[in-house]
Motif scaffolding. Structure first.
Motif, PDB file in Angstrom:
ATOM      1  N   TRP A   1       3.675 -16.794  -4.499  1.00  0.00           N
ATOM      2  CA  TRP A   1       2.238 -16.617  -4.309  1.00  0.00           C
ATOM      3  C   TRP A   1       1.452 -17.543  -5.235  1.00  0.00           C
ATOM      4  N   ALA A   2       1.917 -17.717  -6.467  1.00  0.00           N
ATOM      5  CA  ALA A   2       1.237 -18.628  -7.397  1.00  0.00           C
ATOM      6  C   ALA A   2       1.285 -20.056  -6.870  1.00  0.00           C
ATOM      7  N   GLU A   3       2.430 -20.460  -6.336  1.00  0.00           N
ATOM      8  CA  GLU A   3       2.549 -21.800  -5.751  1.00  0.00           C
ATOM      9  C   GLU A   3       1.596 -21.960  -4.560  1.00  0.00           C
ATOM     10  N   GLU A   4       1.499 -20.915  -3.756  1.00  0.00           N
ATOM     11  CA  GLU A   4       0.589 -20.951  -2.598  1.00  0.00           C
ATOM     12  C   GLU A   4      -0.863 -21.060  -3.063  1.00  0.00           C
ATOM     13  N   ALA A   5      -1.207 -20.333  -4.123  1.00  0.00           N
ATOM     14  CA  ALA A   5      -2.575 -20.403  -4.656  1.00  0.00           C
ATOM     15  C   ALA A   5      -2.892 -21.811  -5.144  1.00  0.00           C
ATOM     16  N   VAL A   6      -1.951 -22.436  -5.830  1.00  0.00           N
ATOM     17  CA  VAL A   6      -2.149 -23.812  -6.307  1.00  0.00           C
ATOM     18  C   VAL A   6      -2.306 -24.762  -5.123  1.00  0.00           C
ATOM     19  N   ARG A   7      -1.467 -24.596  -4.095  1.00  0.00           N
ATOM     20  CA  ARG A   7      -1.551 -25.441  -2.915  1.00  0.00           C
ATOM     21  C   ARG A   7      -2.916 -25.314  -2.246  1.00  0.00           C
ATOM     22  N   ARG A   8      -3.386 -24.081  -2.109  1.00  0.00           N
ATOM     23  CA  ARG A   8      -4.687 -23.855  -1.468  1.00  0.00           C
ATOM     24  C   ARG A   8      -5.820 -24.429  -2.305  1.00  0.00           C
ATOM     25  N   ASP A   9      -5.716 -24.290  -3.626  1.00  0.00           N
ATOM     26  CA  ASP A   9      -6.739 -24.858  -4.511  1.00  0.00           C
ATOM     27  C   ASP A   9      -6.780 -26.377  -4.381  1.00  0.00           C
TER      28      ASP A   9
ATOM     29  N   GLU B   1       9.659 -11.182  -9.096  1.00  0.00           N
ATOM     30  CA  GLU B   1       9.286 -12.392  -9.829  1.00  0.00           C
ATOM     31  C   GLU B   1       9.213 -13.604  -8.894  1.00  0.00           C
ATOM     32  N   LYS B   2      10.174 -13.703  -7.966  1.00  0.00           N
ATOM     33  CA  LYS B   2      10.177 -14.821  -7.025  1.00  0.00           C
ATOM     34  C   LYS B   2       8.965 -14.734  -6.097  1.00  0.00           C
ATOM     35  N   ILE B   3       8.655 -13.529  -5.638  1.00  0.00           N
ATOM     36  CA  ILE B   3       7.495 -13.349  -4.772  1.00  0.00           C
ATOM     37  C   ILE B   3       6.225 -13.761  -5.518  1.00  0.00           C
TER      38      ILE B   3
ATOM     39  N   ASN C   1      -2.541   2.721  -2.021  1.00  0.00           N
ATOM     40  CA  ASN C   1      -1.337   2.649  -2.860  1.00  0.00           C
ATOM     41  C   ASN C   1      -0.066   2.678  -2.023  1.00  0.00           C
ATOM     42  N   ASP C   2      -0.039   3.542  -1.007  1.00  0.00           N
ATOM     43  CA  ASP C   2       1.140   3.599  -0.148  1.00  0.00           C
ATOM     44  C   ASP C   2       1.325   2.298   0.623  1.00  0.00           C
ATOM     45  N   ARG C   3       0.223   1.699   1.097  1.00  0.00           N
ATOM     46  CA  ARG C   3       0.327   0.413   1.801  1.00  0.00           C
ATOM     47  C   ARG C   3       0.839  -0.674   0.868  1.00  0.00           C
ATOM     48  N   ALA C   4       0.371  -0.671  -0.382  1.00  0.00           N
ATOM     49  CA  ALA C   4       0.818  -1.673  -1.349  1.00  0.00           C
ATOM     50  C   ALA C   4       2.310  -1.525  -1.639  1.00  0.00           C
ATOM     51  N   GLU C   5       2.760  -0.286  -1.810  1.00  0.00           N
ATOM     52  CA  GLU C   5       4.183  -0.054  -2.063  1.00  0.00           C
ATOM     53  C   GLU C   5       5.022  -0.479  -0.865  1.00  0.00           C
ATOM     54  N   LEU C   6       4.545  -0.173   0.333  1.00  0.00           N
ATOM     55  CA  LEU C   6       5.267  -0.563   1.538  1.00  0.00           C
ATOM     56  C   LEU C   6       5.304  -2.085   1.682  1.00  0.00           C
ATOM     57  N   ALA C   7       4.173  -2.727   1.402  1.00  0.00           N
ATOM     58  CA  ALA C   7       4.128  -4.188   1.490  1.00  0.00           C
ATOM     59  C   ALA C   7       5.123  -4.812   0.521  1.00  0.00           C
ATOM     60  N   ASN C   8       5.189  -4.283  -0.685  1.00  0.00           N
ATOM     61  CA  ASN C   8       6.133  -4.806  -1.677  1.00  0.00           C
ATOM     62  C   ASN C   8       7.570  -4.596  -1.216  1.00  0.00           C
TER      63      ASN C   8
ATOM     64  N   LEU D   1       8.635  -4.359   1.861  1.00  0.00           N
ATOM     65  CA  LEU D   1       8.903  -5.295   2.961  1.00  0.00           C
ATOM     66  C   LEU D   1       9.132  -6.708   2.449  1.00  0.00           C
ATOM     67  N   LEU D   2       8.314  -7.141   1.492  1.00  0.00           N
ATOM     68  CA  LEU D   2       8.496  -8.480   0.931  1.00  0.00           C
ATOM     69  C   LEU D   2       9.849  -8.610   0.247  1.00  0.00           C
ATOM     70  N   GLU D   3      10.232  -7.579  -0.488  1.00  0.00           N
ATOM     71  CA  GLU D   3      11.525  -7.622  -1.172  1.00  0.00           C
ATOM     72  C   GLU D   3      12.686  -7.639  -0.186  1.00  0.00           C
ATOM     73  N   SER D   4      12.458  -7.113   1.013  1.00  0.00           N
ATOM     74  CA  SER D   4      13.545  -7.057   1.991  1.00  0.00           C
ATOM     75  C   SER D   4      13.779  -8.383   2.704  1.00  0.00           C
ATOM     76  N   LEU D   5      12.848  -9.306   2.570  1.00  0.00           N
ATOM     77  CA  LEU D   5      13.010 -10.596   3.228  1.00  0.00           C
ATOM     78  C   LEU D   5      14.094 -11.408   2.539  1.00  0.00           C
ATOM     79  N   ASP D   6      14.897 -12.058   3.312  1.00  0.00           N
ATOM     80  CA  ASP D   6      15.946 -12.884   2.734  1.00  0.00           C
ATOM     81  C   ASP D   6      15.362 -14.186   2.234  1.00  0.00           C
TER      82      ASP D   6
END
Length: 80
Positions: free
Chosen positions: A47-55, A41-43, A16-23, A25-30
């Motif tokens: 990720w949904a766009e990436e999943a579609v691309r990979r599929d 929501e943007k993240i 749980n702590d790793r998940a919160e930290l990961a979130n 960090l992601l939110e801190s990216l410009d």
């Protein structure tokens, strides 16, 4: 503290702590397009766009599936 030391410390946190930290960090990216911080929501949309691309890559034969056991084995080796 070096980056490696930080990585080692972070990987010792519980899930749980790793998940919160990961979130956090992601939110801190410009956002490269607007210079604004990425919202949750943007993240999720990215990720949904990436999943579609990979599929699409898998469907077209350009990508390949990797069994989860193989991925986990590689991660355990890399982060021991």
């Amino acid at each position: 503290m070096s980056r490696k030391e930080l990585e080692d410390a972070v990987l010792k946190l519980d899930r749980n702590d790793r998940a919160e930290l990961a979130n956090l960090l992601l939110e801190s990216l410009d956002d490269e397009d607007s210079g604004e911080n990425l919202s949750k929501e943007k993240i999720e949309r990215l990720w949904a766009e990436e999943a579609v691309r990979r599929d699409e890559e898998l469907e077209s034969g350009k990508g390949q599936e990797i069994p989860v056991a193989e991925v986990l084995r590689e991660l355990k080796t890399r982060y021991k």
